[in-house]
Scaffold this motif. Structure first.
Motif, short mmCIF file in Angstrom:
data_model
loop_
_atom_site.label_atom_id
_atom_site.label_comp_id
_atom_site.label_asym_id
_atom_site.label_seq_id
_atom_site.Cartn_x
_atom_site.Cartn_y
_atom_site.Cartn_z
N ILE A 7 10.99 -8.17 13.18
CA ILE A 7 11.92 -9.31 13.12
C ILE A 7 11.34 -10.41 12.24
O ILE A 7 12.05 -11.01 11.41
CB ILE A 7 12.20 -9.85 14.54
N GLY A 8 10.06 -10.69 12.38
CA GLY A 8 9.43 -11.74 11.58
C GLY A 8 9.48 -11.45 10.10
O GLY A 8 9.78 -12.34 9.29
N VAL A 9 9.18 -10.22 9.72
CA VAL A 9 9.22 -9.84 8.30
C VAL A 9 10.64 -9.93 7.76
O VAL A 9 10.86 -10.41 6.64
CB VAL A 9 8.64 -8.42 8.11
N ILE A 10 11.61 -9.46 8.55
CA ILE A 10 13.02 -9.53 8.11
C ILE A 10 13.44 -10.99 7.92
O ILE A 10 14.12 -11.33 6.93
CB ILE A 10 13.93 -8.84 9.14
N ILE A 11 13.04 -11.86 8.84
CA ILE A 11 13.37 -13.29 8.70
C ILE A 11 12.72 -13.85 7.44
O ILE A 11 13.34 -14.63 6.69
CB ILE A 11 12.89 -14.07 9.95
N GLY A 12 11.47 -13.47 7.18
CA GLY A 12 10.79 -13.95 5.98
C GLY A 12 11.50 -13.49 4.72
O GLY A 12 11.66 -14.27 3.77
#
Length: 211
Positions: free
Chosen positions: A91-96
């Protein structure tokens, strides 16, 4: 926004270290053990610092009525935590990436940081509750039954953080490499939110998500 987004992508990736390095470390030192006994708490189980540490710790615990250290399959946390961490990294990478292409704003970065912080606090609370049960729920038929001056049973709960004297053992509990890598990753995501906020204050516009 690109600088903030790159930090947001890198931050969660530091959590991959939790699959390699221990999250927490507990060491037990005593005069009869020139080399302290230790255990490393990973997100998927408990490992001895040295080859026979777990066996020796369980042997000592038997005399005072403590249960043996749990196997990986004995605690649901050791199955759930790796999955939860993997989902949060993704999720964090996708948000980034979404921030890099200007599809979302810095609030998503801060939202991920807040959610991960809540999960971290919940994990620490759960770990501490397990140690309370582990150190106080003793076998009444134990070989050694030691009590406090008031007659209550002695608690053998290890500290969540820091050092405590337990009988003739010095017990030290501290974050290990995995925890420090997670701290670095969390700091990067917080910085991502800060730089994203500064970028927004400078007047850069975020493109809306296409539907």
């Amino acid at each position: 926004m690109k600088k903030a987004s790159i930090l947001m992508i890198l931050g969660p990736l530091f959590l991959l270290g939790l699959y390699i390095f221990p999250l927490w470390n507990i060491m037990l030192g005593a005069p009869q053990y020139p080399d302290p006994l230790g255990m490393n708490i990973h997100i998927d189980g408990i490992r001895g610092v040295n080859e026979f540490d777990i066996q020796n710790i369980d042997g000592l615990n038997h005399y005072i009525g403590m249960r043996t250290l749990p196997k990986d399959e004995d605690m649901w946390e050791f199955s759930a935590f790796p999955i939860i961490v993997a989902v949060m990294i993704a999720i964090g990478v996708i948000i980034g990436l979404a921030g890099f292409f200007r599809r979302i704003n810095y609030k998503w970065f801060l939202g991920w940081f807040f959610l991960m912080s809540v999960l971290g606090v919940m994990g620490m609370y759960d770990f501490n509750e397990w140690m309370v049960d582990y150190g106080t729920n003793l076998d009444p038929n134990a070989i050694m039954k030691l009590t406090n001056p008031d007659g209550s049973p002695i608690s053998y709960k290890p500290p969540l953080f820091g050092h405590v004297k337990m009988l003739n053992f010095d017990v030290t509990s501290l974050p290990a490499t995995g925890a420090w890598l997670m701290f670095v990753g969390m700091t990067l995501t917080l910085l991502a939110g800060y730089f994203g906020w500064k970028n927004t204050k400078s007047g850069h516009v975020i493109k809306p998500l296409e539907t």
